[in-house]
Design a protein around this motif. Sequence first.
Motif, mmCIF file in Angstrom:
data_model
loop_
_atom_site.group_PDB
_atom_site.id
_atom_site.type_symbol
_atom_site.label_atom_id
_atom_site.label_comp_id
_atom_site.label_asym_id
_atom_site.label_seq_id
_atom_site.Cartn_x
_atom_site.Cartn_y
_atom_site.Cartn_z
ATOM 1 N N CYS A 202 0.842 -1.214 0.000
ATOM 2 C CA CYS A 202 0.000 0.000 0.000
ATOM 3 C C CYS A 202 0.869 1.253 0.000
ATOM 4 O O CYS A 202 0.519 2.269 0.616
ATOM 5 C CB CYS A 202 -0.962 -0.005 1.189
ATOM 6 N N THR A 203 1.981 1.169 -0.707
ATOM 7 C CA THR A 203 2.959 2.257 -0.753
ATOM 8 C C THR A 203 2.342 3.538 -1.287
ATOM 9 O O THR A 203 2.708 4.636 -0.859
ATOM 10 C CB THR A 203 4.151 1.832 -1.630
ATOM 11 N N HIS A 204 1.407 3.402 -2.226
ATOM 12 C CA HIS A 204 0.808 4.572 -2.864
ATOM 13 C C HIS A 204 -0.708 4.628 -2.645
ATOM 14 O O HIS A 204 -1.442 5.150 -3.488
ATOM 15 C CB HIS A 204 1.150 4.565 -4.353
ATOM 16 N N ALA A 205 -1.156 4.107 -1.511
ATOM 17 C CA ALA A 205 -2.584 4.138 -1.203
ATOM 18 C C ALA A 205 -3.075 5.574 -1.058
ATOM 19 O O ALA A 205 -2.392 6.434 -0.485
ATOM 20 C CB ALA A 205 -2.857 3.366 0.083
ATOM 21 N N THR A 206 -4.267 5.835 -1.571
ATOM 22 C CA THR A 206 -4.885 7.154 -1.432
ATOM 23 C C THR A 206 -5.578 7.255 -0.076
ATOM 24 O O THR A 206 -5.799 6.250 0.617
ATOM 25 C CB THR A 206 -5.915 7.382 -2.540
ATOM 26 N N ASP A 207 -5.954 8.472 0.288
ATOM 27 C CA ASP A 207 -6.681 8.657 1.535
ATOM 28 C C ASP A 207 -7.973 7.844 1.535
ATOM 29 O O ASP A 207 -8.335 7.218 2.545
ATOM 30 C CB ASP A 207 -7.014 10.132 1.745
ATOM 31 N N ALA A 212 -10.944 3.047 3.646
ATOM 32 C CA ALA A 212 -11.625 1.775 3.378
ATOM 33 C C ALA A 212 -10.901 0.618 4.065
ATOM 34 O O ALA A 212 -11.538 -0.293 4.614
ATOM 35 C CB ALA A 212 -11.716 1.527 1.874
ATOM 36 N N ILE A 213 -9.581 0.644 4.031
ATOM 37 C CA ILE A 213 -8.786 -0.412 4.671
ATOM 38 C C ILE A 213 -8.992 -0.372 6.180
ATOM 39 O O ILE A 213 -9.160 -1.417 6.831
ATOM 40 C CB ILE A 213 -7.294 -0.240 4.308
ATOM 41 N N ALA A 214 -8.989 0.833 6.747
ATOM 42 C CA ALA A 214 -9.212 0.974 8.187
ATOM 43 C C ALA A 214 -10.603 0.488 8.570
ATOM 44 O O ALA A 214 -10.779 -0.242 9.558
ATOM 45 C CB ALA A 214 -9.012 2.424 8.609
ATOM 46 N N ASP A 215 -11.610 0.869 7.789
ATOM 47 C CA ASP A 215 -12.987 0.459 8.087
ATOM 48 C C ASP A 215 -13.143 -1.051 8.025
ATOM 49 O O ASP A 215 -13.927 -1.637 8.784
ATOM 50 C CB ASP A 215 -13.962 1.118 7.099
ATOM 51 N N ALA A 216 -12.404 -1.687 7.121
ATOM 52 C CA ALA A 216 -12.478 -3.143 6.970
ATOM 53 C C ALA A 216 -11.621 -3.872 7.994
ATOM 54 O O ALA A 216 -11.717 -5.108 8.113
ATOM 55 C CB ALA A 216 -12.057 -3.545 5.559
ATOM 56 N N LEU A 245 -1.681 5.296 10.410
ATOM 57 C CA LEU A 245 -1.984 5.373 11.833
ATOM 58 C C LEU A 245 -3.078 6.404 12.105
ATOM 59 O O LEU A 245 -3.988 6.169 12.905
ATOM 60 C CB LEU A 245 -0.713 5.710 12.609
ATOM 61 N N GLU A 246 -3.012 7.545 11.429
ATOM 62 C CA GLU A 246 -4.014 8.592 11.635
ATOM 63 C C GLU A 246 -5.407 8.122 11.232
ATOM 64 O O GLU A 246 -6.402 8.473 11.877
ATOM 65 C CB GLU A 246 -3.630 9.843 10.838
ATOM 66 N N PHE A 247 -5.499 7.314 10.164
ATOM 67 C CA PHE A 247 -6.798 6.841 9.693
ATOM 68 C C PHE A 247 -7.291 5.616 10.472
ATOM 69 O O PHE A 247 -8.415 5.162 10.254
ATOM 70 C CB PHE A 247 -6.726 6.494 8.208
#
Length: 347
Positions: A202-207, A212-216, A245-247
């Motif tokens: 996830c080197t270039h994951a968008t906000d 979505a990753i955090a929610d899942a 971490l922030e998300f």
Amino acid sequence: MPEQTYEATILIGEALESVTGTIVVTDGVVTGIEEGPVSTDRWICPALFNAHTHLGDTVAMDCATCGNLSDLVKPPHGLKHRILRATPRDRLVAGMQASLDVMAATGTVGFADFREGGPEGVLALREALKGSPLHSLILGRDGGETFGDGVGISSVTDIADAEEQVARARAAGKAVAFHAGEKNPNDIDGALAYDPDLLVHCTHATDRQLRAIADAGIPIAVCVRSNWILGVTRGADHPPVKKMLEFGCTPLLGTDNVMFVQPDMFREMAFVETVTRLPPAEILRAAVKGAGLAGRTYFIEEGQKANFIIINTFKSNLRFSTDPVASIVKRAGRGDFLETVINTQTE
């Protein structure tokens, strides 16, 4: 196993609270943590878990330290895959055993490996693990998921039968993991569609993708040194560990391909701290928390199985440290280790 006691400055729980005292271990389980003065210069730190490896690549070590990512590692014709196909089984097994020894000697007691080579590739790693105390999560592919603990897919854009491989793993109740977002964000949404148990890079994951990753609740194995060596990043924002971490994401540390990077988590932690400037405690947590992938915890708490590293600070200038967590992340290394305690009981 008789009761054993260890006096030290102890990093307790996921908070990594520094407490002076004694750990009591009975039958491989922490049965007591008694605070009090001790006459020792030792630290006790949770053992480390390497959340992403390619141990088979040991046989391709440093044959190419730069180049196009696809040319080097993309299946099925990347350089590493050609080398793996040409390597005799006994050399492949011996190479993986050597890297397992490096991990054990540098405080890592568990790992999650993406194992190429189909069923034979998984069986070769199982052979390499014979006699090793390390905990493992083996993620096969191309049929290897049937013999491993799950499936580890290169990318949804790299293979045509991801759906079939995921279906086989799910039917067997096994884990699903994907590489995603290593060189751009284009394959992250495709990976998320499979509701994986783990994402790598996830080197270039968008906000939006991070939310979505955090929610899942999907953990992310970040491999910062590998990303730098392979030229997919040149800054602290990629991988976006601080934003993860922030998300509310759960970043885990991994070392990735032994082809490029030594599987030494202490080197990884030091590099991550230099690049990201994250608090050392966040980095150490990310180097420990991956044990959850194997259904374990390495954090030191009463009632938990004992998996920890004993560091003798008197062997080096670490004895002058006033912040054990920072010094472990930024300075400690193989020469400082006195002992690694590993609980080898199966879950």
